[in-house]
Design a protein around this motif. Structure first.
Motif, PDB file in Angstrom:
ATOM      1  N   SER A   1       0.815  -1.208   0.000  1.00  0.00           N
ATOM      2  CA  SER A   1       0.000   0.000   0.000  1.00  0.00           C
ATOM      3  C   SER A   1       0.853   1.264   0.000  1.00  0.00           C
ATOM      4  CB  SER A   1      -0.934   0.011   1.221  1.00  0.00           C
ATOM      5  OG  SER A   1      -0.177  -0.029   2.418  1.00  0.00           O
ATOM      6  N   ASP A   2       2.150   1.148   0.322  1.00  0.00           N
ATOM      7  CA  ASP A   2       3.037   2.319   0.381  1.00  0.00           C
ATOM      8  C   ASP A   2       4.018   2.396  -0.787  1.00  0.00           C
ATOM      9  OD1 ASP A   2       1.967   3.182   2.846  1.00  0.00           O
ATOM     10  OD2 ASP A   2       3.223   1.739   3.910  1.00  0.00           O
ATOM     11  N   ARG A   3       4.262   1.263  -1.457  1.00  0.00           N
ATOM     12  CA  ARG A   3       5.282   1.272  -2.515  1.00  0.00           C
ATOM     13  C   ARG A   3       4.947   0.261  -3.596  1.00  0.00           C
ATOM     14  NH1 ARG A   3       9.951  -1.497  -4.098  1.00  0.00           N
ATOM     15  NH2 ARG A   3      11.646  -0.152  -4.855  1.00  0.00           N
ATOM     16  N   LEU A   4       5.060   0.681  -4.858  1.00  0.00           N
ATOM     17  CA  LEU A   4       4.925  -0.219  -5.998  1.00  0.00           C
ATOM     18  C   LEU A   4       6.267  -0.322  -6.704  1.00  0.00           C
ATOM     19  CD1 LEU A   4       1.511   0.956  -7.561  1.00  0.00           C
ATOM     20  CD2 LEU A   4       1.924  -0.987  -6.035  1.00  0.00           C
ATOM     21  N   GLN A   5       6.639  -1.536  -7.079  1.00  0.00           N
ATOM     22  CA  GLN A   5       7.894  -1.765  -7.780  1.00  0.00           C
ATOM     23  C   GLN A   5       7.682  -1.470  -9.256  1.00  0.00           C
ATOM     24  OE1 GLN A   5       9.883  -5.273  -6.367  1.00  0.00           O
ATOM     25  NE2 GLN A   5      11.038  -5.514  -8.288  1.00  0.00           N
ATOM     26  N   LEU A   6       8.400  -0.488  -9.779  1.00  0.00           N
ATOM     27  CA  LEU A   6       8.104   0.027 -11.106  1.00  0.00           C
ATOM     28  C   LEU A   6       8.279  -1.000 -12.216  1.00  0.00           C
ATOM     29  CD1 LEU A   6       9.482   3.685 -10.979  1.00  0.00           C
ATOM     30  CD2 LEU A   6       7.142   2.955 -11.427  1.00  0.00           C
ATOM     31  N   ASP A   7       9.319  -1.826 -12.155  1.00  0.00           N
ATOM     32  CA  ASP A   7       9.527  -2.768 -13.251  1.00  0.00           C
ATOM     33  C   ASP A   7       8.384  -3.774 -13.341  1.00  0.00           C
ATOM     34  OD1 ASP A   7      10.212  -4.046 -10.898  1.00  0.00           O
ATOM     35  OD2 ASP A   7      12.028  -4.990 -11.682  1.00  0.00           O
ATOM     36  N   ARG A   8       7.863  -4.201 -12.198  1.00  0.00           N
ATOM     37  CA  ARG A   8       6.738  -5.134 -12.213  1.00  0.00           C
ATOM     38  C   ARG A   8       5.452  -4.439 -12.643  1.00  0.00           C
ATOM     39  NH1 ARG A   8       7.577  -9.066  -6.909  1.00  0.00           N
ATOM     40  NH2 ARG A   8       9.677  -9.792  -7.480  1.00  0.00           N
ATOM     41  N   LEU A   9       5.267  -3.208 -12.172  1.00  0.00           N
ATOM     42  CA  LEU A   9       4.081  -2.453 -12.574  1.00  0.00           C
ATOM     43  C   LEU A   9       4.065  -2.217 -14.075  1.00  0.00           C
ATOM     44  CD1 LEU A   9       1.579  -0.725 -11.869  1.00  0.00           C
ATOM     45  CD2 LEU A   9       3.142   1.197 -11.486  1.00  0.00           C
ATOM     46  N   GLN A  10       5.219  -1.822 -14.632  1.00  0.00           N
ATOM     47  CA  GLN A  10       5.275  -1.496 -16.049  1.00  0.00           C
ATOM     48  C   GLN A  10       5.252  -2.732 -16.940  1.00  0.00           C
ATOM     49  OE1 GLN A  10       8.785   0.979 -15.683  1.00  0.00           O
ATOM     50  NE2 GLN A  10       7.569   2.856 -15.812  1.00  0.00           N
TER      51      GLN A  10
ATOM     52  N   LEU B   1       5.804   9.800  -5.168  1.00  0.00           N
ATOM     53  CA  LEU B   1       7.170  10.097  -5.576  1.00  0.00           C
ATOM     54  C   LEU B   1       7.815   8.853  -6.164  1.00  0.00           C
ATOM     55  CD1 LEU B   1       6.755  11.156  -2.301  1.00  0.00           C
ATOM     56  CD2 LEU B   1       8.538  12.683  -3.118  1.00  0.00           C
ATOM     57  N   ARG B   2       8.797   9.074  -7.018  1.00  0.00           N
ATOM     58  CA  ARG B   2       9.571   7.982  -7.597  1.00  0.00           C
ATOM     59  C   ARG B   2      10.973   7.992  -6.999  1.00  0.00           C
ATOM     60  NH1 ARG B   2      10.901   7.139 -14.065  1.00  0.00           N
ATOM     61  NH2 ARG B   2      12.533   5.563 -13.782  1.00  0.00           N
ATOM     62  N   PHE B   3      11.430   6.804  -6.561  1.00  0.00           N
ATOM     63  CA  PHE B   3      12.770   6.701  -5.997  1.00  0.00           C
ATOM     64  C   PHE B   3      13.203   5.246  -6.006  1.00  0.00           C
ATOM     65  CE2 PHE B   3      15.618   6.031  -2.311  1.00  0.00           C
ATOM     66  CZ  PHE B   3      16.677   6.823  -2.724  1.00  0.00           C
ATOM     67  N   ALA B   4      14.455   5.013  -6.423  1.00  0.00           N
ATOM     68  CA  ALA B   4      15.099   3.698  -6.332  1.00  0.00           C
ATOM     69  C   ALA B   4      14.224   2.589  -6.911  1.00  0.00           C
ATOM     70  CB  ALA B   4      15.486   3.385  -4.899  1.00  0.00           C
ATOM     71  N   GLY B   5      13.695   2.815  -8.101  1.00  0.00           N
ATOM     72  CA  GLY B   5      12.928   1.775  -8.779  1.00  0.00           C
ATOM     73  C   GLY B   5      11.546   1.548  -8.216  1.00  0.00           C
ATOM     74  N   GLY B   6      11.078   2.479  -7.378  1.00  0.00           N
ATOM     75  CA  GLY B   6       9.773   2.316  -6.773  1.00  0.00           C
ATOM     76  C   GLY B   6       8.933   3.569  -6.885  1.00  0.00           C
ATOM     77  N   LEU B   7       7.635   3.378  -6.822  1.00  0.00           N
ATOM     78  CA  LEU B   7       6.678   4.478  -6.754  1.00  0.00           C
ATOM     79  C   LEU B   7       6.150   4.492  -5.325  1.00  0.00           C
ATOM     80  CD1 LEU B   7       5.313   6.588  -8.593  1.00  0.00           C
ATOM     81  CD2 LEU B   7       3.466   4.941  -8.959  1.00  0.00           C
ATOM     82  N   HIS B   8       6.312   5.609  -4.632  1.00  0.00           N
ATOM     83  CA  HIS B   8       6.053   5.671  -3.201  1.00  0.00           C
ATOM     84  C   HIS B   8       4.853   6.559  -2.899  1.00  0.00           C
ATOM     85  CE1 HIS B   8       9.948   3.755  -2.153  1.00  0.00           C
ATOM     86  NE2 HIS B   8      10.316   4.296  -3.306  1.00  0.00           N
ATOM     87  N   ARG B   9       4.086   6.140  -1.896  1.00  0.00           N
ATOM     88  CA  ARG B   9       2.916   6.883  -1.415  1.00  0.00           C
ATOM     89  C   ARG B   9       3.247   7.386  -0.011  1.00  0.00           C
ATOM     90  NH1 ARG B   9      -2.346   5.318   1.062  1.00  0.00           N
ATOM     91  NH2 ARG B   9      -4.002   6.547   0.088  1.00  0.00           N
ATOM     92  N   LEU B  10       3.310   8.712   0.132  1.00  0.00           N
ATOM     93  CA  LEU B  10       3.800   9.320   1.369  1.00  0.00           C
ATOM     94  C   LEU B  10       2.763  10.302   1.900  1.00  0.00           C
ATOM     95  CD1 LEU B  10       6.329   9.657   3.235  1.00  0.00           C
ATOM     96  CD2 LEU B  10       6.984  11.569   1.761  1.00  0.00           C
ATOM     97  N   ALA B  11       2.409  10.186   3.180  1.00  0.00           N
ATOM     98  CA  ALA B  11       1.459  11.114   3.793  1.00  0.00           C
ATOM     99  C   ALA B  11       1.966  12.545   3.648  1.00  0.00           C
ATOM    100  CB  ALA B  11       1.253  10.764   5.259  1.00  0.00           C
ATOM    101  N   ALA B  12       1.042  13.456   3.383  1.00  0.00           N
ATOM    102  CA  ALA B  12       1.423  14.855   3.152  1.00  0.00           C
ATOM    103  C   ALA B  12       2.155  15.435   4.359  1.00  0.00           C
ATOM    104  CB  ALA B  12       0.181  15.682   2.833  1.00  0.00           C
ATOM    105  N   SER B  13       1.772  15.039   5.566  1.00  0.00           N
ATOM    106  CA  SER B  13       2.438  15.552   6.769  1.00  0.00           C
ATOM    107  C   SER B  13       3.902  15.131   6.813  1.00  0.00           C
ATOM    108  CB  SER B  13       1.710  15.066   8.020  1.00  0.00           C
ATOM    109  OG  SER B  13       1.654  13.644   8.054  1.00  0.00           O
ATOM    110  N   ALA B  14       4.169  13.882   6.401  1.00  0.00           N
ATOM    111  CA  ALA B  14       5.554  13.400   6.395  1.00  0.00           C
ATOM    112  C   ALA B  14       6.362  14.105   5.315  1.00  0.00           C
ATOM    113  CB  ALA B  14       5.584  11.890   6.176  1.00  0.00           C
ATOM    114  N   TYR B  15       5.720  14.341   4.161  1.00  0.00           N
ATOM    115  CA  TYR B  15       6.420  15.039   3.080  1.00  0.00           C
ATOM    116  C   TYR B  15       6.727  16.474   3.484  1.00  0.00           C
ATOM    117  CZ  TYR B  15       7.505  16.891  -1.557  1.00  0.00           C
ATOM    118  OH  TYR B  15       8.123  17.481  -2.625  1.00  0.00           O
TER     119      TYR B  15
END
Length: 459
Positions: free
Chosen positions: A249-258, A312-326
């Motif tokens: 729920s927090d990170r998707l691996q881009l190569d598998r997603l694509q 956000l995209r980082f290190a081969g992953g797509l990340h979901r980050l709470a606005a407060s943390a960002y």
């Protein structure tokens, strides 16, 4: 009376009891019911039928949106009707937030329902076939996909609530016939005739025109909603498999997603962005995530904000980050602190909770315990001679090699004494520095959890 009661009892046996048995063997027998009553003919008929068939198992609730002058009077009417039927009744006032009035009123109403529901209690609503057809039509005009066109389910699970709509397959004409048969009294809400509201406009203007051309439109649209519900269930199974394959729920691996087809990518991203919320993002927002973040350059700092989260995209992953943390990663600053450390202590740094433990291998000298040490937030430009490596490195380079998320790097703190760097607290653990205080069989902070943002305190 017997005709209406026997027909409704058949609905109970066919719809609710059989569907609930698929959840658990005794759920339908244990369940009690909270009936949403607006005072209209639909909900007042439902109240009467259920009071006759299940008198010991029901309560009623009237939600006063305080949007119309007689709303309190309508609440008294519902409460009096419940008293006559020996049914407990709740009258709950709610404040409707600004924005789309219909959507905000619905949101306030469901929050109130959820507040009053008891364990094993089912929320019963009086939506009927025309409501279903209108919902599908309005969602179609707004550009909804399968999830929206599935409209309302007879037995639904939402935000921890079980919702039953026993009248969903009945026409309004059938409901009015039953209401007349049982001499059900009701109120007339003038807002139902106010064509400034989309549903009232569709009912008054669009519906008669379409029905004159397609007399069986209501039944056809209701049937379409059931077909969309089947499609939604199938899609949910596929999405669950794709999410397990592609990440969390927090990170998707881009190569598998694509590696998925474009349509499956869009559907997975839409469901992933929705998370635990009720509604999915607009198609345009999903496409922006693909164009602006997924397909951005590898070194780009692209971030998309939607509904309280940053993507956000980082290190081969797509990340979901709470606005407060960002936001914290952009602005959070911690003043330098003087701290004392003790053995076996739990030490809370920006990067997480650490336990101070004795080490058989290399660690910090025990002479540092209970001494004044300085804890400072990383500023940039620092160099660190990590234990076990030759020469000092820019701390930035060590962070990059460790692939610490950019939005967590502000949490890194340097521990020092008399301008001698002892190590760094990071989200990946404590990094021990080479120094005169680095000795064999010393002590080190061991990362316990990385979800604590308190600074330099102990417990």
């Amino acid at each position: 009376m017997r005709s209406a009661l026997s027909a409704f009892n058949e609905i109970w046996q066919r719809q609710f009891r059989s569907d609930c048995l698929s959840q658990s063997e005794d759920f339908s027998e244990q369940a009690s019911f909270l009936i949403g009553c607006s005072g209209g003919v639909d909900s007042m008929l439902l109240l009467r039928l259920m009071s006759l068939l299940y008198p010991q198992k029901i309560r009623a609730i009237y939600i006063d949106h305080q949007l119309q002058q007689p709303s309190a009077e309508w609440g008294r009417f519902v409460a009096a009707s419940c008293t006559a039927l020996n049914v407990p009744c709740i009258v709950q006032k709610v404040a409707v937030a600004e924005g789309n009035l219909e959507n905000q009123a619905r949101s306030a109403r469901y929050q109130a329902y959820q507040q009053h529901l008891l364990p094993h209690e089912v929320l019963v609503l009086a939506h009927h076939q025309q409501d279903q057809a209108e919902t599908l039509m309005l969602r179609l005009l707004s550009g909804a996909g399968i999830h929206g066109l599935a409209a309302m389910r007879q037995l639904d699970q939402r935000a921890g609530m079980t919702i039953w709509r026993p009248l969903l397959n009945l026409s309004r004409e059938q409901i009015c016939q039953w209401a007349a048969e049982l001499n059900v009294q009701n109120i007339q809400d003038p807002s139902n005739l106010n064509t400034e509201y989309d549903r009232a406009w569709a009912r008054a203007e669009l519906w008669p025109m379409l029905q004159s051309r397609y007399p069986k439109m209501q039944q056809a649209m209701s049937r379409s909603s059931y077909l969309m519900q089947d499609a939604e269930d199938i899609l949910a199974d596929v999405l669950a498999q794709d999410l397990v394959s592609c990440g969390t729920s927090d990170r998707l691996q881009l190569d598998r997603l694509q590696a998925l087809s474009k349509s499956r990518q869009r559907q997975l991203l839409s469901a992933w962005m929705k998370g635990q919320d009720q509604y999915r993002p607009a198609f345009e927002m999903v496409q922006r995530l693909i164009d602006e973040v997924m397909e951005s350059k590898t070194d780009a700092q692209a971030a998309l904000h939607w509904n309280g989260y940053y993507y956000l995209r980082f290190a081969g992953g797509l990340h979901r980050l709470a606005a407060s943390a960002y936001a914290a990663s952009q602005h959070e600053q911690a003043a330098p602190q003087c701290v004392k450390i003790q053995l076996n202590q739990i030490f809370n740094a920006l990067a997480g909770r650490f336990q101070i433990q004795a080490e058989d291998g290399f660690g910090l000298s025990f002479e540092l315990l209970d001494k004044d040490l300085l804890l400072t937030q990383r500023q940039g430009g620092e160099r660190l001679h990590l234990h076990g490596r030759s020469g000092s490195w820019p701390l930035k380079k060590a962070i990059q090699q460790a692939q610490i998320f950019p939005w967590l790097r502000h949490r890194i703190q340097i521990l020092s004494i008399d301008n001698v760097m002892l190590g760094a607290f990071t989200p990946n653990g404590f990094w021990l520095a080479e120094s005169p205080y680095c000795v064999k069989a010393g002590w080190q902070p061991k990362l316990v959890s990385s979800d604590n943002s308190k600074i330099g305190s102990s417990s």
